[in-house]
Design an enzyme around this catalytic site. Structure first.
Site, PDB file in Angstrom:
ATOM      1  N   SER A  44       0.832  -1.198   0.000  1.00  0.00           N
ATOM      2  CA  SER A  44       0.000   0.000   0.000  1.00  0.00           C
ATOM      3  C   SER A  44       0.876   1.261   0.000  1.00  0.00           C
ATOM      4  CB  SER A  44      -0.959  -0.046   1.187  1.00  0.00           C
ATOM      5  OG  SER A  44      -2.052   0.811   0.991  1.00  0.00           O
ATOM      6  N   ASP A 160      -4.995  -4.160  -2.496  1.00  0.00           N
ATOM      7  CA  ASP A 160      -4.047  -3.727  -1.465  1.00  0.00           C
ATOM      8  C   ASP A 160      -3.334  -4.906  -0.801  1.00  0.00           C
ATOM      9  OD1 ASP A 160      -2.862  -2.621   0.888  1.00  0.00           O
ATOM     10  OD2 ASP A 160      -4.338  -1.010   0.870  1.00  0.00           O
TER      11      ASP A 160
END
Length: 285
Positions: A44, A160
């Site tokens: 991320s 993610d």
């Protein structure tokens, strides 16, 4: 520049949205101590900073970009709302932003070996990206489910990486690092969560607001538990927890970039003597 003592340093940077700007301060502290990572990985926001650094951007370059986009007006330019099918935002403008600042580089062009962590929704497995377009890989690792649409690559639906491995210390260990430094900016925040605040906004409160809140809070709980389990199995040699204010969240707090960068540097400074000793750097000028 990489270390020349033969001992390889691996740096793992966690996800955490705006909280991840503290990673820039960590890199600034390492630069001042003449410590250079030999391997980088991240999930991320940690993946965003790791990719920028691996591409050749210095901590000062990254800080300049962060400060440039610290205003809400600039951040809104990266938003491309769409019908909430796969995500609230389409993410094409974000990909263009990454392409611009990474200058269209591929993993083969990078100055430092990099692995970006994502999750394939089709297989339910971690996917470690090490080839192809770096901007595309960064766009995948920041695809927070519900916020950004997944990235489809080779039949995979990538989201993610923090979902299953928010602080990928095990990944940088597998890359060949002898000494590992993990930077964890994610935390479970007490009180109303970002997701609760998002769900109560005027745009969402009468439609999918409650759904977003439930899914988001569930996601945060999963990330926290997965990260705890991973660190027990593969602990780093050094672990940094910058003292970031709880009101800095996945989205809110980018306007406090300078403060967050300083907090990252402050958290790193105390471990520098021991880190240099572990890398046998104390006899170098």
């Amino acid at each position: 520049m990489q270390s020349n003592t033969g001992i390889k340093l691996g740096l793992a940077l966690s996800g955490g949205g705006a909280r991840g700007l503290a990673h820039i301060g960590v890199l600034r502290a390492l630069e001042k101590a003449n410590i250079h990572p030999d391997y980088l990985t991240g999930s991320s926001m940690g993946g965003v900073i790791a990719a920028g650094y691996a591409s050749g951007l210095s901590s000062a370059d990254l800080e300049q970009i962060a400060l440039e986009y610290a205003s809400a007006r600039k951040l809104l330019r990266l938003a491309d709302p769409t019908l909430p099918r796969r995500g609230i935002f389409q993410g094409e403008r974000l990909r263009d932003f990454f392409e611009k600042h990474l200058q269209g580089c591929t993993f083969a062009d990078l100055h430092i070996p990099l692995t970006l962590v994502t999750v394939d929704l089709n297989s339910g497995q971690e996917v470690h990206l090490r080839e192809g377009s770096v901007a595309e890989a960064v766009r995948a690792t920041v695809s927070v489910p519900g916020l950004l649409a997944p990235v489809e690559i080779n039949g995979q639906r990538l989201v993610d990486g923090g979902l299953l491995n928010n602080l990928p210390v095990d990944v940088v260990q597998s890359m060949g690092a002898d000494v590992t430094l993990g930077v964890d900016v994610f935390t479970t925040i007490e009180g109303p969560s970002f997701w609760q605040e998002l769900g109560q906004t005027r745009v969402l409160s009468h439609t999918i607001g409650e759904l977003i809140t439930v899914l988001g809070d569930s996601l945060s709980l999963l990330i926290h538990q997965q990260s705890t389990n991973k660190l027990q199995i593969s602990p780093p040699n050094f672990l940094i927890h910058p003292d970031i204010p709880v009101d800095v969240t996945v989205v809110t707090g980018y306007n406090r970039a300078a403060e967050l960068i300083s907090l990252g540097e402050e958290a790193t400074t105390p471990i520098l003597p021991d880190l240099r000793a572990s890398l046998n750097l104390n006899n170098q000028v």
